[in-house]
Design a protein around this motif. Structure first.
Motif, PDB file in Angstrom:
ATOM      1  N   ARG A 199       0.697  -1.322   0.009  1.00 45.42           N
ATOM      2  CA  ARG A 199      -0.028   0.074   0.207  1.00 45.42           C
ATOM      3  C   ARG A 199       0.963   1.178  -0.013  1.00 45.42           C
ATOM      4  O   ARG A 199       0.636   2.106  -0.632  1.00 45.42           O
ATOM      5  N   PHE A 204      -3.497  -8.901  -4.571  1.00 44.83           N
ATOM      6  CA  PHE A 204      -4.410  -7.970  -5.071  1.00 44.83           C
ATOM      7  C   PHE A 204      -5.940  -8.577  -5.052  1.00 44.83           C
ATOM      8  O   PHE A 204      -6.053  -9.612  -5.520  1.00 44.83           O
ATOM      9  N   SER A 205      -6.798  -7.966  -4.384  1.00 49.60           N
ATOM     10  CA  SER A 205      -8.116  -8.098  -4.538  1.00 49.60           C
ATOM     11  C   SER A 205      -8.612  -7.880  -5.849  1.00 49.60           C
ATOM     12  O   SER A 205      -7.996  -7.295  -6.569  1.00 49.60           O
ATOM     13  N   GLN A 215     -11.078  -5.900  -6.316  1.00 47.58           N
ATOM     14  CA  GLN A 215     -11.523  -4.384  -6.153  1.00 47.58           C
ATOM     15  C   GLN A 215     -10.012  -3.782  -6.544  1.00 47.58           C
ATOM     16  O   GLN A 215     -10.038  -2.545  -7.166  1.00 47.58           O
ATOM     17  N   ASP A 216      -8.870  -3.968  -5.948  1.00 43.30           N
ATOM     18  CA  ASP A 216      -7.662  -3.620  -6.211  1.00 43.30           C
ATOM     19  C   ASP A 216      -7.087  -3.694  -7.920  1.00 43.30           C
ATOM     20  O   ASP A 216      -6.906  -2.591  -8.475  1.00 43.30           O
ATOM     21  N   ARG A 276      -9.555  -1.085  -9.335  1.00 43.18           N
ATOM     22  CA  ARG A 276      -8.944   0.157  -9.098  1.00 43.18           C
ATOM     23  C   ARG A 276      -7.668   0.724  -9.983  1.00 43.18           C
ATOM     24  O   ARG A 276      -7.454   1.533 -10.596  1.00 43.18           O
ATOM     25  N   TYR A 277      -6.521   0.030  -9.549  1.00 44.45           N
ATOM     26  CA  TYR A 277      -5.353   0.314 -10.194  1.00 44.45           C
ATOM     27  C   TYR A 277      -5.191  -0.102 -11.833  1.00 44.45           C
ATOM     28  O   TYR A 277      -4.353   0.439 -12.295  1.00 44.45           O
TER      29      TYR A 277
END
Length: 546
Positions: free
Chosen positions: A87, A108-109, A111-112, A115-116
């Protein structure tokens, strides 16, 4: 996870505090060459205590294959430390070209990834796989579920998950019972909740460990392994496997629902409360970690544990003890409840998200080199080299007469069990390399007739027939849109924390499970915590996944 010795090794490493994050942040990029150098490929990775990735022989082979020197930015196997280090790097913009992680440490999820990926930090892998990774393409063709797990709703692959067909990991809510105590007390394996209650009462009152003390612990567990789901499955389908997946989301005719608000769930809590009130449940089951749990299982004076819920028995009692106490514990098939309900929890052993990802710091040439390294680890022989080490030293070709874990398969390799008294060779990447652990690869490995993995394989067969497939919520293929990810993450945390706390309170009597008002108040708490909105988001995401 593939052996108790490796499990214990990783468990011993989970003791690094936040101070390590500061150390990582100040030293990760300070050693060796500048990771921005053209000849270097910077890689963030989790490193175990027995591995030095910089000098590892497989690392050297992959450097030669890729044409780059790897600049390792390592963190420990402590998941909190690894997640915080990752993070900090991403928030500060000083992140590496490659992330290489381990699911049970940090990854990484979904959602990660959204997002990224949508920010342009993580680079889509689709074209790289199509053009430079034939082995990954073949794995996707052989296991379409693998490709589905990796692919975001927009069709892009922002990172690669590990595919792990760990059969026994699919059934996490197992119960293990002390069969020596059953034999000593002339008791049969219980098959119903009523019979189980009677057996636990005998364990409590009839001194089965023979030391003249009332010190037996009839039933226990830990906060990581969860006590309730195994028993709840005698009342309704409860998918909770462990602290890794504590949700009670299921499907009912295609509708997403939460089991923790159902009347049958209350019935399960009432049964557990009856056992707790009778002194059959260890109070520590709701507060202790696995270290405290196994300390009870390994009690030097006499065996104390009658039964425990855990993925495998090595979690609560050390294997291969001199007194053989660990061999006394056998898996108990799902119990039948008072209304004939008899289910088993199912979880996909492969975790959604990604452990391999490329960032926008990597040049086109570096991206090609990195994907070729990943692709190299997919074929069986190369996978064996990557994960375990050197043939003839760290693993061996099968000898005549040796059989695979799944006896219908032709054996491919024998992996010696780890000797805790011998420092492992620094030849493989271990869990960092578990990208194509399909059923054929895992189950074709040689296992001794009395081996631990073979025992787990057989034990899991007891649970396989009891999974209600039409009720399983496929969380691994359900991607919540990025614009709702923060909202659903908060709702998930709040709802799951409320369910866990209230369930423990109903079982221990802090809340009266027989009081209609107390139950109605709990259901209202779920509603006010945002359950309707939570189910709405999950339903929309599930419908989109189909």
């Amino acid at each position: 996870m593939s052996s108790p010795s490796r499990f214990r090794s990783r468990a011993r490493t989970l003791a690094v505090g936040l101070a390590a994050v500061t150390l990582f942040a100040t030293t990760a990029c300070s050693g060796g060459d500048d990771p921005g150098d053209a000849d270097n490929l910077s890689i963030f990775a989790a490193q175990g205590p027995d591995v030095d990735l910089k000098t590892n022989s497989f690392s050297k082979e992959m450097e030669e294959l890729s044409g780059y020197t790897f600049d390792w930015q390592t963190t420990t196997y402590d998941g909190t430390t690894a997640a915080e280090a990752r993070r900090i790097q991403l928030a500060g913009g000083d992140y590496p070209e490659v992330f290489l992680m381990i699911p049970w440490v940090d990854q990484f999820s979904q959602q990660d990834l959204l997002r990224y990926g949508q920010q342009g930090v993580l680079q889509p892998l689709n074209d790289l796989i199509d053009q430079h990774a034939p082995n990954i393409k073949q794995a996707f063709a052989d296991s379409p579920e693998f490709k589905a797990l990796a692919t975001a709703p927009d069709g892009k692959i922002y990172g690669m998950p590990q595919w792990n067909d760990c059969f026994h990991c699919s059934y996490q809510s197992k119960l293990w019972i002390n069969t020596e105590w059953l034999q000593k007390l002339n008791l049969q394996m219980p098959t119903t909740t009523d019979e189980f209650f009677d057996v636990m009462m005998a364990f409590k009152t009839k001194d089965p460990n023979g030391n003249g003390k009332a010190d037996e612990i009839p039933l226990t567990s830990s906060v990581d392994d969860l006590l309730l789901p195994y028993f709840a499955n005698a009342f309704l389908y409860d998918p909770q496997g462990s602290a890794t997946y504590p949700s009670t989301l299921t499907l009912e005719g295609g509708k997403v629902t939460l089991q923790a608000q159902q009347d049958a769930y209350r019935d399960a809590l009432a049964f557990m409360n009856t056992m707790y009130a009778a002194g059959l449940i260890d109070p520590g089951a709701f507060t202790q970690n696995r270290d405290a749990l196994i300390a009870k299982g390994d009690n030097a004076e006499a065996p104390l544990i009658g039964a425990a819920t855990a993925l495998h028995s090595g979690i609560f009692v050390t294997t291969y003890q001199d007194d053989g106490r660990d061999e006394a514990y056998q898996a108990l098939a799902p119990l039948k409840g008072p209304k004939g309900v008899q289910y088993a929890s199912y979880n996909l052993p492969s975790m959604p998200g990604a452990t391999f990802a490329l960032t926008n710091k990597a040049s086109e040439e570096e991206q090609v080199a990195a994907i070729k390294v990943l692709d190299h680890m997919f074929p069986q022989d190369q996978h064996l080299r990557a994960e375990f080490g050197i043939e003839g030293k760290d693993w061996f070709k099968p000898e005549p007469g040796e059989t695979a874990l799944d006896e219908t398969l032709t054996p491919i390799a024998r992996i010696p069990e780890t000797d805790p008294n011998v420092k492992p060779a620094n030849d493989g990447w271990g869990a960092l390399a578990q990208y194509n652990e399909n059923a054929e690869f895992r189950n074709a490995q040689v296992q001794p007739a009395d081996g631990y993995e073979r025992m787990l394989f057989a034990a899991s067969k007891l649970y396989e027939p009891y999974v209600p497939q039409d009720q399983v919520f496929p969380y691994w293929s359900v991607w919540v849109p990025q614009e709702e990810s923060a909202e659903v993450a908060e709702l998930t945390t709040n709802i799951e924390n409320l369910v866990a706390q209230a369930s423990a309170e109903f079982i221990t009597g802090s809340r009266d499970v027989d009081d209609d008002g107390a139950w109605a108040s709990y259901v209202e708490e779920l509603q006010s915590t945002g359950l309707p909105r939570y189910l709405e988001i999950q339903q929309k995401a599930y419908d989109a996944s189909k």
